[in-house]
Design a protein around this motif. Structure first.
Motif, short mmCIF file in Angstrom:
data_model
loop_
_atom_site.label_atom_id
_atom_site.label_comp_id
_atom_site.label_asym_id
_atom_site.label_seq_id
_atom_site.Cartn_x
_atom_site.Cartn_y
_atom_site.Cartn_z
N ARG A 1 -16.45 -119.33 -2.35
CA ARG A 1 -17.04 -120.86 -2.12
C ARG A 1 -18.41 -120.77 -2.03
O ARG A 1 -19.25 -121.42 -2.76
N ARG A 2 -19.17 -119.91 -1.16
CA ARG A 2 -20.67 -119.94 -0.93
C ARG A 2 -21.37 -119.71 -2.16
O ARG A 2 -22.25 -120.36 -2.61
N ARG A 3 -20.99 -118.69 -3.00
CA ARG A 3 -21.76 -118.15 -4.02
C ARG A 3 -21.50 -119.37 -5.03
O ARG A 3 -22.43 -119.49 -5.86
N ALA A 4 -20.36 -119.79 -5.25
CA ALA A 4 -20.20 -120.95 -6.16
C ALA A 4 -21.15 -122.04 -5.74
O ALA A 4 -21.62 -122.61 -7.02
N GLU A 5 -21.13 -122.50 -4.67
CA GLU A 5 -21.90 -123.64 -4.30
C GLU A 5 -23.54 -123.43 -4.40
O GLU A 5 -24.16 -124.34 -5.13
N ARG A 6 -23.88 -121.96 -4.30
CA ARG A 6 -25.41 -121.70 -4.57
C ARG A 6 -25.63 -121.59 -6.14
O ARG A 6 -26.54 -121.97 -6.78
N ARG B 1 -24.16 -123.58 -8.34
CA ARG B 1 -24.27 -125.20 -8.94
C ARG B 1 -25.60 -125.64 -8.40
O ARG B 1 -26.22 -126.26 -9.14
N SER B 2 -26.12 -125.30 -7.25
CA SER B 2 -27.21 -125.88 -6.63
C SER B 2 -28.38 -125.17 -7.35
O SER B 2 -29.51 -126.03 -7.17
#
Length: 488
Positions: free
Chosen positions: A67-72, A74-75
């Motif tokens: 989740r954390r890496r996926a959010e990064r 995307r951002s």
């Protein structure tokens, strides 16, 4: 309620949950867009070994970045896209001409990555690990501002320690040094005293994709950072198949000899385009944004030359999906005269196998060079299951006799070269963080052709007759591992 009734209800709930779980995973496999062969393998494993299959699918069946890496991931793309847009203003670094064989591939990369190929680069092909280490140490000692590296494997010992000491010296004189290493591949490094020594000198040392058994179901553990990149002062770059290891001491107990690799040392605008790939990797792992600078005038060692044109192609979660696979197919279908491929691990997709065979059938001289001895038993056996179809189509298969051939390269018509970290297997094509260079240059192609011809001279040509007469027990093992090839 009697105890018998109670236990009957419990058993019923467990049984219902069990079949519900199987049905849910089965439905997930069916609705997930993937190759038919891959889906069939997963379904068969789950139906024959339900618990093992379900656990394996949850862990390895889909691409979970976390989740954390996926959010990064995307951002980071709005800033990355803006950086790429700003870079297009420097028109003098981009090519407006490509060879006929490279045109379709470069159009694909430009449309999917947002920038054309860059020209005016100096390239040097390094085929000896000693030469790579010597050049790298020299460049590190001459660095003024930044040194950034990403490697799948960094193993202490021998010449790799010389690089480590050079980095420490650079950091102590004020050079900003960042080191991103895959946790699994570089586990020997992280068990050593080197990380602490480097951090004490001021080097940022980061583990990429840490292996954590407690996050078994939250992130795919076999997703690895497989790139090999060195960037110095946004002007000099290295990439290729070589890890940061001394072959004299690396995996000597595997029985395959020393690893044979290839690296490209580059100067020019390609260092800037490689820099944005490194920037994305660093931000996904750390959350820190370190976009490369956009200089007023990018150094162009061969500004007036028409050649030395390079497109950097990156893959992995957060990067254009399936691009390296598409690039390979596009390049192979563009071949008109010759196609030479080297890879240590050959487990192609159906599309890639079809493209290779089709090239041979339409008269292209196709050669595949693979190691005779492989450090991966699974991949070694699985790759042999494809040989019959290749030989029937007229592909020349060479078994490299000297040590483990680890070079990943493709040369089309002596003009278009693909070199980098990408193996011709499912893991490189669709899973890992990988990098490859598409080089449109006849001079570099000639250099690569010489290297590949040397590999062929140190290999044995497989004949269709000898292959057809191999023992039946080998054929059975090949088919068993071929069954698992969509998962390798």
């Amino acid at each position: 309620m009697t105890s018998a009734t109670f236990y009957g209800v419990i058993n019923g709930v467990i049984l219902f949950s069990y079949w519900l779980l199987i049905a849910s995973v089965t439905l997930r496999i069916l609705i997930k867009r993937r190759t038919v062969s891959s889906s069939m393998v997963w379904l068969l494993i789950i139906f024959f070994l339900p618990l093992v299959g379900i656990i394996a699918y949850i862990a390895f069946g889909e691409l979970y970045l976390g989740r954390r890496r996926a959010e990064r991931a995307r951002s980071m793309w709005p800033a990355t896209a803006q950086w790429l847009q700003d870079l297009t203003a420097y028109q003098h670094i981009f090519t407006s001409h490509t060879s006929d064989v490279a045109r379709s591939l470069f159009q694909l990369c430009e449309n999917r990555q947002g920038i054309p190929g860059v020209k005016g680069n100096q390239l040097q092909l390094l085929t000896c690990s000693q030469d790579v280490m010597t050049a790298l140490v020299r460049d590190i000692h001459l660095a003024h501002h930044t040194i950034e590296m990403v490697f799948y494997i960094w193993q202490p010992g021998g010449n790799s320690d010389l690089v480590a000491n050079a980095l420490i010296s650079a950091a102590r004189r004020g050079v900003t040094c960042r080191l991103l290493l895959d946790c699994a591949g570089s586990r020997q490094f992280f068990k050593s005293a080197w990380p602490e020594r480097m951090r004490h000198a001021g080097i940022e040392v980061v583990q990429a994709l840490p292996v954590n058994i407690f996050r078994f179901f939250l992130r795919r553990l076999d997703l690895r950072q497989h790139r090999k990149i060195v960037l110095i002062d946004n002007a000099i770059a290295y990439t290729g198949s070589m890890n940061m290891v001394d072959p004299r001491f690396f995996k000597q107990d595997a029985g395959v000899g020393q690893w044979v690799d290839l690296m490209a040392r580059m100067e020019g605008p390609v260092a800037t385009t490689l820099g944005i790939v490194y920037s994305c990797d660093w931000e996904i792992e750390t959350g820190q944004r370190v976009l490369p600078p956009l200089p007023e005038r990018v150094s162009m060692p061969f500004e007036q030359a028409s050649g030395h044109t390079i497109h950097v192609i990156a893959s992995g979660p957060g990067f254009p999906e399936d691009l390296i696979h598409q690039a390979l197919l596009t390049a192979i279908y563009a071949a008109r005269k010759s196609l030479i491929m080297t890879t240590p691990y050959f487990v192609p997709s159906d599309d890639l196998l079809h493209a290779i065979c089709t090239a041979a059938l339409r008269g292209v001289e196709v050669s595949l060079i693979v190691p005779k001895k492989n450090d991966s038993m699974l991949v070694g056996w699985a790759s042999r299951a494809f040989f019959a179809e290749l030989l029937e189509a007229g592909v020349n298969i060479y078994l490299f006799e000297d040590d483990l051939l680890h070079t990943k390269s493709v040369l089309i018509d002596g003009e278009l070269s693909l070199v980098g970290t990408v193996n011709l297997d499912m893991r490189s094509l669709w899973l890992n963080f990988e990098i490859t260079l598409a080089i449109d240059d006849a001079d570099f192609g000639n250099d690569l052709d010489c290297v590949q011809r040397d590999y062929i001279a140190r290999s044995t040509l497989m004949t269709q007759e000898s292959w057809l007469h191999r023992p039946y027990w080998k054929r059975i093992i090949e088919r068993l591992f071929y069954f698992l090839s969509p998962l390798l």
